[in-house]
Write a protein that holds these residues in place. Structure first.
Motif, PDB file in Angstrom:
ATOM      1  N   ALA A 187     -59.071 173.518  32.985  1.00  0.00           N
ATOM      2  CA  ALA A 187     -58.699 174.645  32.705  1.00  0.00           C
ATOM      3  C   ALA A 187     -59.974 174.669  31.437  1.00  0.00           C
ATOM      4  CB  ALA A 187     -57.884 174.863  32.221  1.00  0.00           C
ATOM      5  N   HIS A 188     -60.617 176.044  31.083  1.00  0.00           N
ATOM      6  CA  HIS A 188     -61.800 175.687  30.819  1.00  0.00           C
ATOM      7  C   HIS A 188     -62.592 177.470  30.486  1.00  0.00           C
ATOM      8  CE1 HIS A 188     -65.265 174.331  28.882  1.00  0.00           C
ATOM      9  NE2 HIS A 188     -66.067 174.572  29.481  1.00  0.00           N
ATOM     10  N   ALA A 189     -62.741 177.802  29.381  1.00  0.00           N
ATOM     11  CA  ALA A 189     -62.959 179.293  28.875  1.00  0.00           C
ATOM     12  C   ALA A 189     -64.541 179.265  28.347  1.00  0.00           C
ATOM     13  CB  ALA A 189     -62.757 179.335  27.689  1.00  0.00           C
ATOM     14  N   TRP A 190     -65.632 179.243  29.146  1.00  0.00           N
ATOM     15  CA  TRP A 190     -67.027 179.915  28.640  1.00  0.00           C
ATOM     16  C   TRP A 190     -67.464 181.651  28.419  1.00  0.00           C
ATOM     17  CZ3 TRP A 190     -64.954 179.045  32.424  1.00  0.00           C
ATOM     18  CH2 TRP A 190     -65.154 179.540  34.853  1.00  0.00           C
TER      19      TRP A 190
ATOM     20  N   TYR B 127     -65.524 168.875  19.133  1.00  0.00           N
ATOM     21  CA  TYR B 127     -64.437 169.037  20.979  1.00  0.00           C
ATOM     22  C   TYR B 127     -63.515 168.521  20.895  1.00  0.00           C
ATOM     23  CZ  TYR B 127     -63.624 170.474  25.564  1.00  0.00           C
ATOM     24  OH  TYR B 127     -62.928 171.161  26.822  1.00  0.00           O
ATOM     25  N   SER B 128     -61.659 168.828  20.796  1.00  0.00           N
ATOM     26  CA  SER B 128     -60.953 167.877  20.843  1.00  0.00           C
ATOM     27  C   SER B 128     -59.991 168.768  21.526  1.00  0.00           C
ATOM     28  CB  SER B 128     -60.517 168.042  19.104  1.00  0.00           C
ATOM     29  OG  SER B 128     -58.697 166.670  19.111  1.00  0.00           O
ATOM     30  N   LEU B 129     -58.365 167.741  21.969  1.00  0.00           N
ATOM     31  CA  LEU B 129     -57.275 169.077  22.466  1.00  0.00           C
ATOM     32  C   LEU B 129     -57.159 169.392  21.270  1.00  0.00           C
ATOM     33  CD1 LEU B 129     -56.612 166.702  25.778  1.00  0.00           C
ATOM     34  CD2 LEU B 129     -57.528 169.201  25.460  1.00  0.00           C
TER      35      LEU B 129
ATOM     36  N   LYS C 126     -64.404 172.895  11.780  1.00  0.00           N
ATOM     37  CA  LYS C 126     -65.233 172.255  12.829  1.00  0.00           C
ATOM     38  C   LYS C 126     -65.356 171.607  13.989  1.00  0.00           C
ATOM     39  CE  LYS C 126     -69.252 173.105  10.136  1.00  0.00           C
ATOM     40  NZ  LYS C 126     -70.573 171.835   9.696  1.00  0.00           N
ATOM     41  N   LYS C 127     -63.358 171.786  14.764  1.00  0.00           N
ATOM     42  CA  LYS C 127     -63.008 171.403  15.617  1.00  0.00           C
ATOM     43  C   LYS C 127     -62.060 171.655  16.153  1.00  0.00           C
ATOM     44  CE  LYS C 127     -59.711 166.826  15.644  1.00  0.00           C
ATOM     45  NZ  LYS C 127     -58.920 166.067  15.210  1.00  0.00           N
ATOM     46  N   GLY C 128     -62.322 172.191  17.140  1.00  0.00           N
ATOM     47  CA  GLY C 128     -61.980 173.159  18.517  1.00  0.00           C
ATOM     48  C   GLY C 128     -61.794 172.161  20.002  1.00  0.00           C
ATOM     49  N   PHE C 129     -61.117 173.361  20.795  1.00  0.00           N
ATOM     50  CA  PHE C 129     -61.127 173.154  22.360  1.00  0.00           C
ATOM     51  C   PHE C 129     -62.351 174.313  22.672  1.00  0.00           C
ATOM     52  CE2 PHE C 129     -59.405 172.886  26.475  1.00  0.00           C
ATOM     53  CZ  PHE C 129     -59.164 171.519  26.176  1.00  0.00           C
ATOM     54  N   CYS C 130     -62.113 174.516  24.284  1.00  0.00           N
ATOM     55  CA  CYS C 130     -63.305 175.168  24.685  1.00  0.00           C
ATOM     56  C   CYS C 130     -63.347 176.936  24.206  1.00  0.00           C
ATOM     57  CB  CYS C 130     -63.190 174.845  25.992  1.00  0.00           C
ATOM     58  SG  CYS C 130     -61.859 175.278  26.813  1.00  0.00           S
ATOM     59  N   GLU C 131     -61.758 177.511  24.090  1.00  0.00           N
ATOM     60  CA  GLU C 131     -61.606 178.607  23.736  1.00  0.00           C
ATOM     61  C   GLU C 131     -62.278 178.745  22.453  1.00  0.00           C
ATOM     62  OE1 GLU C 131     -57.593 176.579  23.073  1.00  0.00           O
ATOM     63  OE2 GLU C 131     -59.548 175.896  24.213  1.00  0.00           O
TER      64      GLU C 131
ATOM     65  N   LYS D 176     -75.211 186.827  32.675  1.00  0.00           N
ATOM     66  CA  LYS D 176     -75.547 185.617  33.192  1.00  0.00           C
ATOM     67  C   LYS D 176     -73.830 184.233  32.249  1.00  0.00           C
ATOM     68  CE  LYS D 176     -79.744 182.452  31.674  1.00  0.00           C
ATOM     69  NZ  LYS D 176     -81.465 182.641  31.292  1.00  0.00           N
ATOM     70  N   ARG D 177     -74.526 183.412  31.977  1.00  0.00           N
ATOM     71  CA  ARG D 177     -73.162 182.313  31.918  1.00  0.00           C
ATOM     72  C   ARG D 177     -73.779 181.648  30.605  1.00  0.00           C
ATOM     73  NH1 ARG D 177     -73.425 177.111  33.872  1.00  0.00           N
ATOM     74  NH2 ARG D 177     -73.103 177.571  36.362  1.00  0.00           N
ATOM     75  N   VAL D 178     -72.739 181.515  29.483  1.00  0.00           N
ATOM     76  CA  VAL D 178     -73.720 179.780  28.876  1.00  0.00           C
ATOM     77  C   VAL D 178     -72.063 179.240  28.467  1.00  0.00           C
ATOM     78  CG1 VAL D 178     -75.798 180.851  27.898  1.00  0.00           C
ATOM     79  CG2 VAL D 178     -73.441 181.596  27.172  1.00  0.00           C
ATOM     80  N   ASP D 179     -72.194 178.122  28.283  1.00  0.00           N
ATOM     81  CA  ASP D 179     -70.737 177.205  28.691  1.00  0.00           C
ATOM     82  C   ASP D 179     -71.100 176.646  26.717  1.00  0.00           C
ATOM     83  OD1 ASP D 179     -68.516 175.742  28.285  1.00  0.00           O
ATOM     84  OD2 ASP D 179     -68.933 174.897  29.813  1.00  0.00           O
ATOM     85  N   PRO D 180     -70.526 177.089  25.329  1.00  0.00           N
ATOM     86  CA  PRO D 180     -71.226 175.967  24.736  1.00  0.00           C
ATOM     87  C   PRO D 180     -70.813 174.584  24.553  1.00  0.00           C
ATOM     88  CG  PRO D 180     -70.299 178.155  24.259  1.00  0.00           C
ATOM     89  CD  PRO D 180     -70.055 178.300  25.155  1.00  0.00           C
ATOM     90  N   VAL D 181     -69.747 174.083  25.464  1.00  0.00           N
ATOM     91  CA  VAL D 181     -69.105 172.697  25.022  1.00  0.00           C
ATOM     92  C   VAL D 181     -70.419 172.083  25.768  1.00  0.00           C
ATOM     93  CG1 VAL D 181     -67.287 171.150  26.479  1.00  0.00           C
ATOM     94  CG2 VAL D 181     -66.684 173.818  25.709  1.00  0.00           C
TER      95      VAL D 181
END
Length: 637
Positions: free
Chosen positions: A436-439, A369-371, A389-394, A450-455
């Motif tokens: 700020a976030h995405a899920w 998880y990286s900015l 294999k490196k990304g942010f929430c989106e 139903k919500r799931v948050d990969p982060v």
């Protein structure tokens, strides 16, 4: 050029200039033309009134073409601005200047009704004090020469408490349905119609406050997901909004409320908690339900959005049947990714097992998880999933929602904010751009979203700690902050509390805040009858106070008030009360029969009669009379 005109020019400019950027250029040009003509008329050549009237009509017409209505606060302020400039053509006497000040004060109050900036409100109050001092100066200039601000202070001593009582206790009326302007359809929520890799990570680089929320029911920060924008059109790592039918919902139990106050002037999608089924605007704005379980607000004027959210625990949202195919849409390409997902997860039984398996795969295969995920090449989805294999929430929300659709599970992406920073001093939550976030939302086997948050599977500390502490720890590689950082943090929270309370209980003081205050006064929420009785009694008492203070005392000039003090002293010293039908000189003759010599008293009475009945007494006459009375009252004869 007369000083009254120069004063009027000063107030006209300083009342309008701080707010001129809110008006279109053509409106400002119309007002500027009137100002220039007024200056020319006063200094060089007297312009005929019909020219001014023509320009006035043209200005009103231009405003109507620009806004389509005059029935708004902006329209009222604009008309008052025109009237102030038109009045400057006619300023020939103190009376004209006095009328000008009354109009320009109304204009300034109109600006104050339409501003939510602390600095601008303080500026307006300072300017209002100057104008009031100028009014006092004009009113009493012939009668005395003592400090105008001294007299102003006496007025404020009586007016400020009464003003505060009216401000906090006078019934707050919802007038938004009448004073409406043109609907502002410009949305600037921070989330665009497309969600591309890197969009949210750019938002998260800022620590700018987006909104503040006060929640009635205690909630853990990690469980606060503020929903905003729905993305359902899939183009790999790129997702878009689209036209879909509204979700249906089924309310649960244990209803509660929360209040949200935005810190900027955005329109469009507002951010609500997941179990919100309705919102009620507290600002002059129109409410809309979005296609998903989201909401929109569009302001009628330049005002920060505020609303009350109504929650229902156990609230369930169901997609419209005609939307199901849209939630399964996948683009062409990314065949390697599709094949891998099918081969790895399609053999599992049930949606829940497939969902958990996809998320567990991310947790166990060194995804980061990286900015700063870096640039992606070729097929961006496959490059991210198999190589970097490196990304942010989106990145993770897009790939997981894509994977669900490949497995036949309807899904979509939600853009918004997660968590926030709790201010324990004021018991409210501060949500910044950093949150700020995405899920992902998927359709459960029971048919609801139903919500799931990969982060939560890749960087769970981001959810449990909150964005602010997580990013700070990541950048500084520290587990805890120093005592100095803690002190600075407490200071920031205190400053934010002061700012929030000023906005809530002063700039945005509304009906709900008033009911909260009255509940504290009465111990419970007052009934309509009690509220009406209280307000009616308050109104009658206020009128009585105004009558006693103004009609019986303040309408008298300073020389009259000081003379009354002299007469009360004479009555005390002589022991003889003056009857109302007895003149002052006859009263002096009456008491001089059985009293000492009263030369100074006779002098004061004669000079008072001269000031009251003579034609055109000079200013120095009033000044010397007041000084004589003051010396007498202090026994300095």
């Amino acid at each position: 050029m007369k000083k009254e005109y120069l004063y009027s020019l000063f107030f006209s400019l300083f009342v309008y200039l701080p707010f001129c950027t809110r008006a279109p250029l053509v409106i400002n040009l119309c007002l500027l033309a009137l100002l220039i003509l007024s200056f020319v008329s006063q200094k060089y050549y007297k312009i005929h009134s019909y020219i001014v009237h023509i320009l006035l009509v043209v200005s009103v017409g231009v405003y109507w073409l620009e806004y389509g209505t005059l029935r708004s606060i902006e329209g009222g302020v604009f008309l008052l601005s025109l009237l102030t400039l038109v009045k400057t053509f006619e300023i020939e006497s103190r009376r004209d200047y006095f009328l000008f000040l009354l109009i320009v004060i109304l204009q300034l109050v109109g600006h104050m009704l339409n501003t939510e900036s602390i600095s601008l409100v303080l500026y307006c109050l300072a300017l209002l004090s100057l104008m009031f001092a100028s009014m006092v100066k004009v009113r009493f200039e012939r009668e005395h020469s003592f400090n105008t601000f001294g007299l102003l202070k006496k007025y404020l001593v009586f007016s400020i408490p009464l003003t505060l009582l009216f401000f906090f206790l006078f019934p707050r009326l919802q007038m938004n349905s009448f004073f409406i302007g043109k609907l502002n359809n410009q949305g600037k929520s921070g989330f665009s119609k497309e969600l591309n890799p890197g969009d949210i990570s750019k938002l998260a680089l800022s620590d700018e406050t987006v909104f503040r929320a006060r929640i009635d029911e205690t909630s853990e920060i990690e469980g606060l997901y503020w929903r905003g924008t729905i993305y359902h059109e899939n183009e790999g790592l790129k997702w878009k909004q689209g036209k879909i039918a509204r979700d249906e919902f089924k309310r649960g139990t244990n209803e509660s409320k929360y209040r949200v106050s935005f810190d900027n002037y955005d329109n469009g999608h507002v951010f609500t908690l997941e179990d919100t089924y309705r919102i009620k605007s507290l600002s002059a704005a129109r409410e809309f339900r979005g296609s998903g379980k989201n909401f929109l607000l569009f302001s009628y004027r330049d005002e920060k959005l505020r609303f009350t959210g109504h929650r229902s625990k156990g609230l369930l949202y169901y997609p419209a049947k005609e939307n199901l195919d849209k939630y399964l849409q996948i683009p062409s390409g990314s065949e390697r990714f599709k094949s891998f997902i099918r081969e790895t997860f399609s053999k599992l039984d049930g949606r829940n097992k497939k969902v958990k398996a996809v998320l567990s795969y991310l947790a166990k295969n060194n995804y980061e998880y990286s900015l700063e995920p870096g640039d992606l090449k070729g097929d961006k989805l496959e490059d991210f999933f198999f190589n970097t294999k490196k990304g942010f929430c989106e990145h993770y929300a897009a790939s997981v929602a894509y994977a669900f659709r490949v497995l036949g599970i309807p899904s979509r992406i939600v853009g918004g904010y997660q968590g926030g920073r709790y201010n324990s001093m004021g018991e409210y939550i501060i949500v910044t751009s950093r949150d700020a976030h995405a899920w992902v939302e998927f359709l459960s086997k029971d048919g609801h979203w139903k919500r799931v948050d990969p982060v939560q599977y890749i960087a769970p500390e981001r959810i449990t700690m909150g964005a602010n502490f997580f990013y700070q720890r990541s950048s500084e590689n520290l587990s805890t902050g120093s005592s100095r950082d803690t002190l600075l943090n407490e200071l920031r929270l205190f400053v934010d509390l002061v700012y929030f309370n000023l906005n809530t209980y002063f700039l945005n003081y509304d009906k709900e805040n008033q009911m909260e205050l009255l509940t504290k006064i009465f111990g419970k929420k007052p009934s309509k009858f009690v509220l009406f009785s209280f307000m009616f009694s308050f109104f009658i008492v206020s009128l009585l106070v105004l009558y006693l203070v103004y009609v019986l005392n303040w309408r008298k000039a300073p020389y009259q008030r000081v003379f009354e003090k002299v007469m009360r002293k004479i009555e005390r010293d002589s022991g003889v009360t003056k009857s109302t039908n007895l003149g002052h000189e006859l009263y002096m003759k009456e008491i001089s029969k059985n009293s000492k010599r009263l030369e100074i008293e006779y002098l004061i009475v004669r000079r008072y009669n001269y000031l009251k009945y003579a034609k055109g007494p000079k200013r120095d006459d009033f000044v010397s009379f007041i000084e004589l009375c003051k010396k007498y009252l202090s026994n300095e004869k």
